[in-house]
Scaffold this motif. Structure first.
Motif, PDB file in Angstrom:
ATOM      1  N   THR A   1       0.842  -1.193   0.000  1.00 48.64           N
ATOM      2  CA  THR A   1       0.000   0.000   0.000  1.00 48.64           C
ATOM      3  C   THR A   1       0.876   1.241   0.000  1.00 48.64           C
ATOM      4  N   THR A   2       0.251   2.403  -0.187  1.00 47.75           N
ATOM      5  CA  THR A   2       0.948   3.683  -0.113  1.00 47.75           C
ATOM      6  C   THR A   2       0.357   4.501   1.029  1.00 47.75           C
ATOM      7  N   THR A   3       0.963   5.647   1.290  1.00 46.67           N
ATOM      8  CA  THR A   3       0.443   6.521   2.355  1.00 46.67           C
ATOM      9  C   THR A   3      -0.105   7.827   1.784  1.00 46.67           C
ATOM     10  N   ASP A   4      -0.512   7.791   0.511  1.00 43.29           N
ATOM     11  CA  ASP A   4      -1.110   8.979  -0.131  1.00 43.29           C
ATOM     12  C   ASP A   4      -0.207  10.200  -0.017  1.00 43.29           C
ATOM     13  N   GLY A   5       1.096   9.973  -0.212  1.00 37.90           N
ATOM     14  CA  GLY A   5       2.039  11.092  -0.219  1.00 37.90           C
ATOM     15  C   GLY A   5       2.482  11.568   1.138  1.00 37.90           C
ATOM     16  N   LEU A   6       2.001  10.921   2.216  1.00 38.52           N
ATOM     17  CA  LEU A   6       2.349  11.366   3.558  1.00 38.52           C
ATOM     18  C   LEU A   6       3.593  10.636   4.068  1.00 38.52           C
ATOM     19  N   GLY A   7       4.446  11.370   4.831  1.00 33.80           N
ATOM     20  CA  GLY A   7       5.604  10.771   5.466  1.00 33.80           C
ATOM     21  C   GLY A   7       6.726  10.456   4.504  1.00 33.80           C
ATOM     22  N   PHE A   8       7.768   9.821   5.077  1.00 34.53           N
ATOM     23  CA  PHE A   8       8.943   9.568   4.237  1.00 34.53           C
ATOM     24  C   PHE A   8       8.654   8.560   3.141  1.00 34.53           C
ATOM     25  N   THR A   9       7.715   7.576   3.423  1.00 34.07           N
ATOM     26  CA  THR A   9       7.376   6.631   2.354  1.00 34.07           C
ATOM     27  C   THR A   9       6.579   7.329   1.261  1.00 34.07           C
ATOM     28  N   GLY A  10       5.727   8.269   1.650  1.00 39.66           N
ATOM     29  CA  GLY A  10       4.948   9.020   0.666  1.00 39.66           C
ATOM     30  C   GLY A  10       5.803   9.935  -0.183  1.00 39.66           C
ATOM     31  N   ARG A  11       6.944  10.369   0.362  1.00 38.07           N
ATOM     32  CA  ARG A  11       7.864  11.222  -0.390  1.00 38.07           C
ATOM     33  C   ARG A  11       8.881  10.399  -1.169  1.00 38.07           C
ATOM     34  N   SER A  12       8.681   9.070  -1.218  1.00 38.27           N
ATOM     35  CA  SER A  12       9.582   8.150  -1.931  1.00 38.27           C
ATOM     36  C   SER A  12      11.002   8.206  -1.402  1.00 38.27           C
ATOM     37  N   GLU A  13      11.141   8.390  -0.080  1.00 38.32           N
ATOM     38  CA  GLU A  13      12.475   8.394   0.525  1.00 38.32           C
ATOM     39  C   GLU A  13      12.881   6.990   0.999  1.00 38.32           C
ATOM     40  N   GLY A  14      11.960   6.070   1.067  1.00 37.17           N
ATOM     41  CA  GLY A  14      12.284   4.721   1.509  1.00 37.17           C
ATOM     42  C   GLY A  14      11.049   3.845   1.587  1.00 37.17           C
ATOM     43  N   ILE A  15      11.220   2.664   2.183  1.00 39.35           N
ATOM     44  CA  ILE A  15      10.150   1.665   2.298  1.00 39.35           C
ATOM     45  C   ILE A  15      10.066   1.201   3.752  1.00 39.35           C
ATOM     46  N   ALA A  16       8.849   1.006   4.223  1.00 33.26           N
ATOM     47  CA  ALA A  16       8.622   0.420   5.548  1.00 33.26           C
ATOM     48  C   ALA A  16       7.834  -0.887   5.376  1.00 33.26           C
ATOM     49  N   VAL A  17       8.136  -1.834   6.215  1.00 31.19           N
ATOM     50  CA  VAL A  17       7.473  -3.153   6.117  1.00 31.19           C
ATOM     51  C   VAL A  17       7.079  -3.625   7.518  1.00 31.19           C
ATOM     52  N   PHE A  18       5.859  -4.191   7.632  1.00 29.20           N
ATOM     53  CA  PHE A  18       5.397  -4.821   8.862  1.00 29.20           C
ATOM     54  C   PHE A  18       5.102  -6.305   8.550  1.00 29.20           C
ATOM     55  N   ALA A  19       5.493  -7.178   9.450  1.00 35.53           N
ATOM     56  CA  ALA A  19       5.249  -8.603   9.236  1.00 35.53           C
ATOM     57  C   ALA A  19       4.711  -9.229  10.522  1.00 35.53           C
ATOM     58  N   THR A  20       3.794 -10.154  10.369  1.00 37.03           N
ATOM     59  CA  THR A  20       3.242 -10.920  11.488  1.00 37.03           C
ATOM     60  C   THR A  20       3.457 -12.400  11.204  1.00 37.03           C
ATOM     61  N   ALA A  21       3.952 -13.114  12.221  1.00 36.16           N
ATOM     62  CA  ALA A  21       4.184 -14.563  12.059  1.00 36.16           C
ATOM     63  C   ALA A  21       3.431 -15.317  13.156  1.00 36.16           C
ATOM     64  N   LEU A  22       2.846 -16.432  12.785  1.00 39.63           N
ATOM     65  CA  LEU A  22       2.191 -17.318  13.742  1.00 39.63           C
ATOM     66  C   LEU A  22       2.960 -18.627  13.790  1.00 39.63           C
ATOM     67  N   LEU A  23       3.330 -19.025  15.016  1.00 42.85           N
ATOM     68  CA  LEU A  23       4.034 -20.284  15.222  1.00 42.85           C
ATOM     69  C   LEU A  23       3.150 -21.221  16.016  1.00 42.85           C
ATOM     70  N   ARG A  24       3.289 -22.527  15.777  1.00 43.16           N
ATOM     71  CA  ARG A  24       2.543 -23.538  16.520  1.00 43.16           C
ATOM     72  C   ARG A  24       3.527 -24.468  17.222  1.00 43.16           C
TER      73      ARG A  24
END
Length: 388
Positions: free
Chosen positions: A365-388
């Motif tokens: 997704t994008t942030t509609d031009g907001l923040g450093f990701t919106g200004r194309s200065e970098g990328i942020a990633v969130f990850a969730t893992a489930l272990l059993r």
């Protein structure tokens, strides 16, 4: 809470059995089941009835005093306790002789059916009051039944649709039950048999699986298994959250979600800067309680200079599985203006799923031009893992 609305009810609890088949050194009703005796557990059900009921206990002659003390502890007041006879039928007759004069409905219950719930007692009372005749609880017979000779020869298969496995409590109008006992010429295996032999009607209402009779050591173990708490607490899934952020570096190649992206500015970092893989690593390690990517791989280890995400993911999976866990699934959210991720989503998911041996889903997704990701200065990633 019990009430006195409706007919006056008494429950005759038959607890005079010897317990020979149970292999106990004392009468069966006085065998303990995880603390309380079978008799106590049966009285708990009587106490829990919505419809107020008197209790009459029929016990071995040498156990009257002990049973009286148990009844006072359960009900908070004395109840009628009488010695039983040589047969079940004689024991029930002794209990009937101790009924109060104003009792209108009598339930007869075997103390050996110690886990019978109160709701079954109430259902039987209600059915007797509605029909005006005998009512017994029963369960459909699920096994195939064969009629066999004494030598074991099979004669025929019995139609089980017309059969029911009957239980207690069995309920009857008092006058009918007394008349049936007065007219009895043979011993029956239950009170409904006497009622039917005397010409009175009996109907079956749905029984309860918990109302099984505790007769053998196997039955006692089954009852224990039903009421005992689990020996170990249930193990719940473990969930970890990981995040990573990298600035764009036009002098580097872009590696993201395990894929090479030609003609796109790369991400700065000691390794290949794959923020998606790094976020997944943190999610996996966090869920397993193993720390984070910096603690495991370091932030400047020369062995990982320029290393691709697959290296970190493979080692993280090994560590997770060495800890006795396995990966259930991983979900990744990439935030940035570039690259255009949708055309290669399936390719990235298949690659990462293969490395981890578990489903990996990726969204971008994008942030509609907001923040450093919106200004194309970098990328942020969130990850969730489930272990059993």
């Amino acid at each position: 809470m019990s009430t006195h609305s409706g007919p006056r009810v008494a429950v005759v609890v038959v607890a005079a059995g010897s317990g020979t088949r149970l292999g106990a050194e004392l009468p069966k009703a006085f065998v303990r089941l995880d603390g309380p005796t079978l008799l106590e557990r049966s009285l708990y059900a009587v106490r829990g009835m919505r419809h107020a009921a008197d209790a009459v206990l029929v016990v071995p002659a040498g156990r009257v005093e002990e049973a009286s003390a148990i009844a006072v502890a359960v009900f908070g007041r004395p109840v009628s306790v009488v010695p039983g006879g040589a047969t079940r039928q004689q024991s029930v007759a002794a209990g009937l002789a101790a009924l109060a004069d104003d009792v209108e409905v009598v339930l007869v219950h075997d103390a050996a059916r110690a886990l019978t719930p109160s709701r079954l007692f109430d259902a039987v009372v209600a059915a007797v009051a509605e029909t005006g005749h005998g009512v017994i609880p029963g369960l459909p017979v699920s096994d195939t039944i064969k009629r066999v000779a004494a030598d074991g020869t099979v004669h025929e298969t019995v139609d089980r649709s017309a059969l029911a496995a009957v239980q207690t409590p069995q309920g009857f109008p008092r006058d009918q039950l007394l008349a049936a006992y007065a007219a009895a010429t043979t011993d029956e295996t239950d009170d409904a048999g006497l009622i039917a032999a005397a010409g009175f009607a009996v109907t079956v209402v749905p029984g309860e699986a918990l109302a099984f009779k505790i007769t053998t050591p196997h039955d006692l173990q089954r009852a224990h298994d039903l009421i005992a708490p689990p020996s170990q607490p249930t193990t719940l899934p473990r969930i970890g959250l990981g995040t990573d952020t990298h600035a764009f570096d036009p002098s580097a190649e872009l590696w993201l979600a395990g894929l090479h992206w030609p003609d796109e500015p790369g991400l700065s970092g000691h390794s290949d800067g794959d923020a998606a893989c790094h976020a997944i690593v943190d999610a996996l390690l966090g869920a397993a309680g193993l720390g984070d990517i910096g603690g495991i791989f370091g932030t400047g280890d020369p062995r990982f200079a320029g290393a691709h995400g697959e290296v970190f993911l493979t080692e993280s999976r090994r560590l997770v599985e060495a800890a006795g866990l396995h990966i259930g699934n991983v979900s990744v959210q990439i935030i940035g203006q570039r690259p255009k991720f949708a055309p290669r989503r399936r390719e990235a998911e298949e690659l990462l799923s293969g490395i981890l041996g578990a489903p990996v889903s990726i969204a971008a997704t994008t942030t509609d031009g907001l923040g450093f990701t919106g200004r194309s200065e970098g990328i942020a990633v969130f990850a969730t893992a489930l272990l059993r």
